[in-house]
Structure formats: structure tokens, C-alpha cells
Design an enzyme around this catalytic site. Structure first.
Site, mmCIF file in Angstrom:
data_model
loop_
_atom_site.group_PDB
_atom_site.id
_atom_site.type_symbol
_atom_site.label_atom_id
_atom_site.label_comp_id
_atom_site.label_asym_id
_atom_site.label_seq_id
_atom_site.Cartn_x
_atom_site.Cartn_y
_atom_site.Cartn_z
ATOM 1 C CG ASP A 189 -1.752 1.229 1.367
ATOM 2 O OD1 ASP A 189 -2.597 1.440 0.479
ATOM 3 O OD2 ASP A 189 -1.565 1.995 2.342
ATOM 4 C CD GLU B 185 -2.456 2.586 -3.421
ATOM 5 O OE1 GLU B 185 -3.452 3.297 -3.591
ATOM 6 O OE2 GLU B 185 -1.816 2.575 -2.362
#
Length: 679
Positions: free
Chosen positions: A312, A365
């Protein structure tokens, strides 16, 4: 109180050295609360890194949380404190009592705790994660490269996918009984679970953690999570975990100022603070922090058998100015905005993960244009093997949300993403971030009437599934969740009682089955060899068409998408190979909730040059639709899969399904996937 040194360390000098070098890859085997037997007495050994603490003690429910009564012993010149406590059993609640240099007493949760108390309580819990009997050996043995295989990921939040009638949460074990049949029915190859590390606040969705080694106790115990992953693997479904090494929560019991000093975070507030999220960044310059984080990545892969990690907020790690205003950040030593320490950490992370797990999926990401995210480290890249294609997602959603009269002027949003589609190994993400906080659901982003929203959604999903790149869809998108993700309640499953949603659900299922069945959609996924434009420039009619190719010419597919609510009659396209073509999918089929405008008859090519080819064919394009064509073979054919207008050889289809080991389920079939490997 005088500090008693530990003359016989519970952690070896070699481990201490590796930890301080940033290379103790399995620090969770030494630190935290480890069950042991000494002198025939069972108990737990507690070890913690707190180099600047004056005293460290074990505060427990059994001693009234008075940590000064149970001191840990300092391992000289190491920064570690450790002690074995006989008689302590699993399930004991504990924290570390830290006495700082200024005399402040703090109670801190164990950074390496394997289990935590159910929120809102914050204690760590003694737990053994050894002894679970895994039954997924067949799955793990068959893992290979994923690049030329189908990859269709279902992103989900365990707490809001489904809930019990009284609103309470399903446990990890209970979820296995619900989730496995659904994923098989819908033909997903993998499931990605939003962060499961312990976190205090439900509405952070797990992205602001306090217990990086503790699976959240909201859904049960650690071995219950092992059971869930094990069950998914036995069903042929890969399991990915959303992992958050970018920051941590500021809660008092967590990592912030752990020993009275900035231990896990940067000492410089301009580096440490993430003002947009109210969290703190890890200090990637510290080798001990790197040992903590890299061990954590390996922990989930080794102890819980996750097949990979979606990492993330990578951009927030890489850029010193991420979501900061002038005066809130400083440049690096060369005047740039790159966090060199984060770059080095990510390279070390991926190198280490692939050393132990060559076929792991490591997905970044990364929302900027940072170069070479999926290039190997030895070639100057970050070393991930996949990157979320945020550019495709932003451009495509911008186009799909546009009113029909605006689409001609935004046609470039459909064509430009092809330019860079093969610059990285991409996953196309339609994730939770796009259907929350006022952004509306995917279905409700579509313009037009109620019926046009569903037609547009079918066309959009068809575009998503046929565009180059692996696939990720957030839960609810497959049946048309009409309002955005509520993040406090389960999905609106009652919508499946309505024809439009039930038909869309069926379409998503059969579209996924088609994706898995047709090699042209994934066999050459990361190369221009697998893609060719037919009509990139028909902005006047808002139509695009392109070719998807496999290694064999017979696998070639033609994809045509009409993004206007107007029927295009006798639409002509050029084709490379003359012959007879037929539909393998038409999103306007009545079974999918469409109006039933299909090209059911065989479509012969004509020797009419078009689009640079010597032959062409004509067909009707329904309003807001995707039509997929395939050249027929010379064998005797008959109608294909239910709900499509395909014409296939039954004998050939059965042979192909046997060859690809398609597992039969009610009304559909799914292909067991294989895991990826290092880029």
C-alpha cells in the site's frame, strides 16, 4: 531499580548483529512472546527492542498491570531486553512497561505480538502460531510464473462483505464456508484481503496499524486465519494480503515514541509526519526498522501462506512531498524529492522476498509515474513484479463518468493508456478507493437512465476484462452495488432479488469465465505482441475495437465496444484472417439484462480492404455494448456457452476444458491459477 544484565542471552549474538544490520529476516522467531519449555517448565520468553529505555517490565492481567514487579533483563550493548517467565499460558494479556529517560512510565503493546485483544482493548495476547496442520501442499507445489496466466482478483474487506443477521462479524473460519463457494462460482483466481494487521479503528479499514504481526482479533485467532487461507488454497484460489509498510498509527499503545524516543519513526517531523492521514512514517534509514518490516512481509508469506502482498501507498514512501504543502517537507541531500532510503528499503524488500518465495506476487500501489517499478533490482528497478495501473483507472473512470455528448472529446482517455500499457507489468485496479467517500459506486458512475447505467456497466466491465493487464475488482462491483461502499455494513446482497442486478451478476460471472478460457486475454499480457488496434480513432461514434492475441493464431479475439446509447448498424472492421466469425460474447444479450441485439448468425468476411487489411466484415453494435468475435474453425460447430452467441465444437470444448483442468461448479467453471514470480 538496578538493571540486571542478562548474562546468557535469549537471542544469539549472530541474531543481534543481523538485526542491527537490517538483515534479520525472521526476527519474529526471536522477538516478542515466544512459547518455551525450560527445566521442564512451560512458559513464554519475552524479548523487546527498546535501546533507550531505562527499565522494561512485563505488565500483565495476572500482576495487576504492574510491570515494575516483573522486570526484563537487559542484554548488554544490544538494545534488547528479555526474560523467560515460567507458568504463563496462552491467552495471557500483557504489555511492556517502559520507563523512559525523563521518568515517564508507558504501557506499550508488543510490536511482535502474534495476537491482540479485541478492540477497543489494546493489550497483546500470548499466543502460539505453531502447530497448525496445513493441507495446501498441492497448491504450493504447483506455483509457477503468473505472467502468461490468468489473474482475476476479488478485493474484499472481511468485515463488510457479509455479516450475520444480528450485524455481528463472521469469524475467519465461518467466512471460509461462505467465501470459497462464491469465489468459485464467480470464477476468480485470487482474493485480496484488505489489511488484516491489528488496528484500533474500524473505519481505517486496517490501513493504520498498531499490531503488524497480529491478525486482527475481530475475526478470531491466528490459526483461524490459517484455516481460511488453507481452505481457499485447497479450492484452487490464491490469497493476497494488503500490506502497509508506509506508516503506522499514533495511538499511545503503539509504535510511536516506543521507548520514549522516535524509535520506529523518523526523528525529523518533516520526514515522520503524514499530515493527510494523521500517521507516522517508518524511518527506513534504520536497519532495525528494515529488519522489522522485511521480517513482517516474510511472516505473512511463511506463517500464513499468503501468495503475495499488495504493498500500500508506495508513492507516499518514495516522495518526500507526498500530499504535503510547502514548508511541510524537505528535499534530499541532492535537492530532490525522492526518499532514497525508502527506495533502498523497497529494493531490499523485494530482493529478500523473492529469495525465499520466488513465485510470490509483490504488487505496488504506486500512483505516480515512478519509473521501473516492476524492473528487477539488478537493473535499477524497485523489484516488484506488478504495479497497479492507476493511470488506466483514472482515465477510464473519467471517461465512463462523462455524459454521452462529452465522450467524443474525451476519446483520448481510451487510447492514451495503450501507449504505456506494456511499460510495466500492470494490474488494472477497480478498487475500494474508487467507490467510497462520495465517489459513488461503479454502477452509479455510469450516466443515463436506469437501463443505460446497467448497459454502460456491462460495457465497462467488458472493456476492463479485455484490456491488457491483470484484473482486480472490489466486492460489490460484480452485481452492481448501487450506493457506494458503506464501510460499516455488509454489501446490499438483497439487490440480487432484482432482475437487473441478478443479470449483471450473471454477466460478470460468465465474462470472468470467458477471460479464463480464452488465452488471448492473458497469454501475451505484457507485450505489444498480444494487442493490436483496429479502430482507435472513431471518436465520432465513440467506438473502439482491437485485437487480443495468444501464442496461436487460432486464439485471436476481436473486441468491439460501443460507448454510446445508439445502435451502430453494419459497422465494418478490417480483419487479418479471412473466414467465418462468430460472437463469443455480446453484453446486450437478453440473459445479461440487455435488449437482445446480437449477431447470432455466422459473420463471413468479405474481400473488401479496410483498416489496412485485405478483408473485412460487418456487424451490428448494440447501444452501450461490448461484442467479442472469434474466427471459427473448420470443424462442425454448435452453440457454445449459455448466455452467449458463440459457436463452438462440443468435442473441442470438452477436450480444451480437460486440458486446462477446468473445475466444474454449478452453471460455470473456473481455472485453478498459478502464482507469479520475480520480474
Amino acid at each position: 531499580m538496578a538493571i540486571q544484565p542478562l548474562t546468557h542471552p535469549d537471542i544469539s549474538p549472530e541474531h543481534i548483529y543481523l538485526f542491527h544490520e537490517g538483515n534479520l529476516h525472521h526476527s519474529y522467531r526471536m522477538l516478542g512472546a515466544q512459547p518455551e519449555t525450560r527445566d521442564h517448565r512451560q512458559g513464554f520468553r519475552f524479548t523487546v527492542w527498546a535501546p533507550n529505555a531505562v527499565e522494561v517490565g512485563l505488565a500483565m492481567d495476572r500482576n495487576g498491570w504492574k510491570g515494575e514487579m516483573e522486570p526484563l533483563y537487559k542484554i548488554p550493548e544490544s538494545g534488547f531486553w528479555s526474560r523467560f517467565f515460567p507458568g504463563i499460558e496462552e491467552g495471557t494479556l500483557y504489555k511492556f512497561r517502559i520507563l523512559t529517560e525523563d521518568g515517564t512510565e508507558m504501557l506499550k503493546a508488543d510490536p511482535y505480538a502474534f495476537q491482540a485483544e479485541v478492540r477497543p482493548q489494546t493489550a497483546s495476547v500470548t499466543s502460539s502460531i505453531q502447530g497448525y496442520k496445513w493441507n495446501d501442499g498441492a497448491w504450493r507445489r504447483k506455483q509457477r510464473m503468473i505472467y502468461n496466466k490468468p489473474l482475476h482478483i476479488y478485493e474484499m474487506h472481511l468485515g463488510t462483505w457479509k455479516r450475520k443477521d444480528d450485524g455481528s462479524l463472521y469469524s475467519y473460519r465461518e467466512m471460509a464456508d461462505l467465501l470459497v463457494p462464491y469465489l468459485l462460482e464467480m470464477n476468480y483466481t485470487h482474493v485480496e484481503m484488505m489489511p488484516l494487521s491489528e488496528h484500533p479503528y474500524d473505519l481505517s479499514w486496517g490501513y493504520q496499524n498498531t499490531g503488524f504481526y497480529a491478525p486482527t482479533s475481530r475475526y478470531g485467532h491466528p490459526k483461524d486465519l490459517m484455516y481460511l487461507v488453507d481452505t481457499l488454497h485447497q479450492a484452487g484460489i490464491g490469497v493476497l494480503l494488503d500490506w502497509v509498510p508506509a506508516h503506522f498509527a499514533k495511538d499511545a499503545h503503539g509504535l510511536r515514541l516506543f521507548d520514549g524516543t522516535p524509535l520506529y519513526e523518523y526523528a525529523d517531523p518533516m520526514l515522520a509526519e503524514k499530515p493527510g492521514w494523521g500517521t507516522l512514517s517508518f524511518d527506513y534509514s534504520k536497519p532495525e526498522v528494515r529488519s522489522f518490516l522485511i521480517s513482517n512481509a516474510l511472516y505473512w508469506l511463511e506463517m500464513y501462506h499468503f501468495d503475495g502482498l499488495r504493498v500500500d501507498a508506495v508513492t507516499s514512501m518514495l516522495r518526500l512531498d507526498f500530499e504535503k504543502q510547502p514548508g511541510q517537507y524537505r528535499t534530499n541531500d541532492e535537492g530532490g524529492l525522492e526518499n532514497k532510503e525508502a527506495v533502498a528499503f523497497l529494493q531490499q524488500l523485494n530482493t529478500t522476498v523473492f529469495e525465499y518465495f520466488p513465485y510470490a506476487l509483490m504488487m505496488a500501489e504506486e500512483s505516480s509515474a515512478w519509473p521501473m517499478v516492476t524492473m528487477p533490482v539488478d537493473k535499477g528497478g524497485l523489484g516488484f513484479n506488478y504495479k497497479w495501473n492507476m493511470g488506466w483507472m483514472n482515465d477510464t473512470l473519467d471517461y465512463m463518468e462523462s455524459d454521452f455528448h462529452e465522450r467524443a472529446s474525451k476519446h483520448h482517455l481510451l487510447t492514451f493508456p495503450v501507449v504505456y500499457s506494456f511499460s510495466e507489468n500492470y494490474v488494472l485496479p477497480l478498487s475500494h478507493d474508487e467507490v467510497v467517500h462520495g465517489k459513488k459506486s461503479l454502477l452509479n458512475k455510469m450516466p443515463g437512465s436506469y437501463e443505460q447505467k446497467f448497459a454502460g456497466m456491462r460495457a465497462f466491465l467488458g472493456y476492463f476484462m479485455t484490456f491488457p493487464g491483470k484484473k482486480l475488482l472490489f466486492m460489490g462491483g460484480e452485481f452492481g452495488q448501487f450506493i457506494e461502499w458503506k464501510d460499516e455494513d455488509q454489501l446490499d446482497w438483497f439487490l440480487l432479488d432484482y432482475d437487473s442486478h441478478r443479470s449483471l451478476h450473471r454477466y460478470a460471472r460468465e465474462l470472468s469465465n470467458l477471460y479464463i478460457r480464452e488465452k488471448a486475454f492473458w497469454e501475451l499480457d505484457h507485450s505489444f505482441d498480444g494487442y493490436e488496434w483496429i479502430t482507435p480513432d472513431d471518436q465520432g461514434q465513440s467506438v473502439i475495437s482491437y485485437v487480443r492475441k495468444g501464442k496461436k493464431p487460432a486464439d485471436t479475439l476481436l473486441v468491439l465496444i460501443n460507448f454510446q446509447p445508439v445502435k451502430r448498424e453494419r459497422y465494418r472492421i478490417g480483419v487479418m484472417r479471412p473466414g467465418m466469425y462468430t460472437e463469443v460474447l455480446n453484453s446486450d444479450h437478453i440473459d445479461y439484462g440487455g435488449s437482445g441485439i446480437t449477431n447470432n448468425m455466422q459473420l463471413p468476411t468479405q474481400k473488401i480492404p479496410f483498416h489496412g487489411h485485405g478483408h473485412s466484415l460487418e456487424l451490428d453494435l448494440p447501444p452501450l455494448s461490448v461484442v467479442i468475435l472469434k474466427k471459427m474453425t473448420r470443424r462442425k460447430t454448435e452453440p457454445g456457452a449459455e448466455g452467449s452467441a458463440s459457436v463452438k465444437s462440443k468435442k473441442n470444448t470438452e477436450k480444451k476444458e480437460k486440458k486446462t483442468k477446468v473445475k466444474a461448479i454449478p452453471e460455470d467453471s473456473t481455472l485453478k491459477p498459478k502464482r507469479g514470480t520475480k520480474a
